[in-house]
Design an enzyme around this catalytic site. Structure first.
Site: not given
Length: 564
Positions: A121-122, A292, A294, A296-297, A393
């Site tokens: 992710s982030h 981010d 991937d 999703d954010r 998300k």
């Protein structure tokens, strides 16, 4: 078709005790996956073994990642092991790249039994950074606690794994590749797909692309700035926003996915997306967003860098939900937020008489509600927003939702938010992250804090800071009973709720790379319009939080690593 059947091997291995998947799967430093013999293989086999052989046989599995370092090597291993474990087809994003929202989309489109998502992710990337692997189930959402517990149990006793080492898939060429395996009647198929197009097709059925194109490239178009932070969202932003909706090519920056994210942390908040914040300050752009690693954010900014908190973002989308054609057709079944997220969404739900769910952190709780037809829109304070079109998300979806609101209301981001505050009042909100704390010190602090706040004498206690007095109305360790399957999730965060509705929440995060991360969330509602700095407004509550927890003394940390 290969000329000779490929050999399937069973390889002896030894278990590792630390492969418990968290909310976002198994995340470790790259060096852990590289240096520990069969570390990746063990966890992948544990995933496959958690699925009944009858369900695995001939099934479809989706694989995609955010392009970070070790991504391609891991995909190669996963494909070889999928073939050896009876899977019939693996669908992979072109070059191994597929955003987390797109993985969910593709799982649902092809009716796969699940998907393996390679992302941290982030978190930082590169050889010195982090790597992660998680399993999404057939609904396209993260594994629930029953499945992750099963995977962990298998990983602790694993003795062997199955692999077809001679199977080498080409990730660079779109289309199908077939392989004959020994003792297999049907060939094993690898299908390399354009995941951007599958995902774009989904969005075309949700938003009014004609209205968005007019907003972004018509006579009176707005100027936008989108920062993919060298994560997986870049190709999606370029194809959908620039090529299809007409944004100038220079509207999108850092759109080439890099294994180390350009040396930056791909975390869309004002601290790590400082380049975007700086570019917005002079007022040449009307709207800005960052994504981010991937995809999703998301972070939303208005002109001059006007920051929209994720809590306000989901509340504004909820209040303007019928600006999105999809919801005009489906209606709105419910709203939900994670417990640490501010109560801004609650006020919209109350005004619109729409059911509101408060869940623990983790998208799997939202997914359960969506699958039961009870939830349409949800969000987390950690820059995650989404709808029931998929079960993850979705950063780009959130950006298009905001652009749809701008297209219909023809107001600036700042004007829309200020109008929202005049209507509902303003939830001042902040989060302090104390990262890389000694895990034992953090756990002891949280255990002692729970004892303090759950004593009867703590209720009705008054705290005076400057000219403000706060009285405790409720204090507990948040517990959630899922309304769909009645499962109970305990120990989800320590809450202190005051009589005026203000809240202080303490949580230990499971997504840090070293040590523990203690997060303090502070939320306070003001009915009247007060344009005061958030940190100034919440300073009294921050003082109370530190006094009650004794965090500085207990952990040796004098200040947070990140403030959002």
């Amino acid at each position: 078709m290969e000329n000779c059947a490929l050999q399937v091997l069973t390889v002896p291995t030894a278990p590792y005790p630390d492969q418990r998947p968290g909310t976002n799967g198994l995340r470790k430093r790259v060096s852990v996956f590289q240096s520990r013999r069969h570390y990746l293989h063990n966890f992948v086999q544990s995933i496959f073994s958690s699925i009944d052989l009858r369900d695995r046989q001939g099934s479809t599995v989706v694989v995609g990642g955010d392009g970070r370092y070790f991504n391609r090597i891991a995909i190669g291993v996963i494909v070889q092991m999928a073939a050896a474990n009876g899977v019939g087809r693996v669908i992979i994003g072109h070059h191994g790249i597929m955003s987390t929202p797109a993985v969910s989309c593709v799982i649902r489109k092809y009716k796969a039994i699940g998907g393996i998502v390679l992302t941290a992710s982030h978190n930082p990337g590169g050889p010195e950074g982090d790597f992660g692997i998680k399993f999404d189930t057939a609904n396209g959402g993260p594994s629930n606690e029953v499945i992750t517990a099963k995977i962990f149990q298998i990983s602790k006793t694993i003795e062997e794994f199955a692999i077809c080492p001679g199977l080498l898939a080409d990730l660079t060429t779109l289309g199908k590749q077939t392989f004959d395996l020994e003792n297999k009647f049907k060939p094993f198929t690898v299908e390399i797909v354009d995941s951007v197009e599958s995902y774009a097709n989904l969005l075309r059925n949700i938003f009014d692309f004609a209205a968005l194109k007019e907003l972004l490239s018509g006579d009176d178009h707005i100027k936008i700035r989108l920062d993919a932070m060298h994560g997986v969202a870049g190709p999606y932003v370029r194809r959908i926003l620039c090529e299809e909706l007409g944004c100038p090519a220079n509207s999108a920056v850092n759109c080439v996915p890099l294994e180390d994210f350009g040396g930056q942390r791909p975390d869309p908040n004002p601290t790590y997306a400082a380049e975007l914040v700086d570019s917005m300050r002079d007022g040449q752009y009307d709207f800005g967003a960052a994504f981010d690693g991937d995809g999703d954010r998301n972070m939303i900014l208005g002109k001059h860098g006007f920051f929209v908190t994720p809590c306000d973002s989901v509340a504004v989308i909820a209040d303007n939900i019928f600006c999105i054609p999809y919801f005009q057709h489906t209606g709105v079944r419910g709203f939900a937020r994670s417990m640490p997220t501010s109560a801004a969404l609650d006020r919209v739900a109350k005004a619109t008489k729409i059911e509101l769910y408060e869940t623990p952190s983790g998208w799997k709780f939202f997914s359960n509600l969506m699958d039961a037809g009870r939830l349409s829109l949800c969000g987390e304070e950690s820059f995650g927003t989404g709808g029931d079109h998929i079960r993850e998300k979705d950063g780009l979806w959130a950006v298009l939702a905001w652009l749809s609101i701008l297209a219909l209301r023809k107001q600036s981001v700042e004007d829309i938010l200020k109008e929202h505050w005049r209507k509902y009042g303003r939830n001042y909100y902040t989060r302090y992250d104390y990262e890389n704390i000694d895990i034992d010190a953090a756990c002891e602090m949280m255990e002692d804090l729970e004892i303090v706040i759950t004593e009867k004498s703590f209720l009705k206690q008054r705290f005076a800071v400057e000219d403000k007095i706060y009285q405790v109305e409720k204090a507990d360790n948040f517990e959630y009973t899922d309304p769909i399957d009645s499962t109970i999730s305990r120990n989800q965060g320590l809450r202190i709720i005051f009589s005026d509705g203000s809240r202080i929440i303490f949580r230990l995060s499971g997504t840090g790379r070293d040590g523990a991360t203690v997060r303090i969330y502070i939320d306070s509602h003001e009915k009247k319009m007060i344009f005061e700095n958030t940190q100034v407004m919440l300073a009294p509550l921050a003082t109370i939080a530190l006094k009650i927890s004794q965090l500085h003394h207990r952990t040796g940390r004098r200040g947070p690593s990140v403030i959002t």
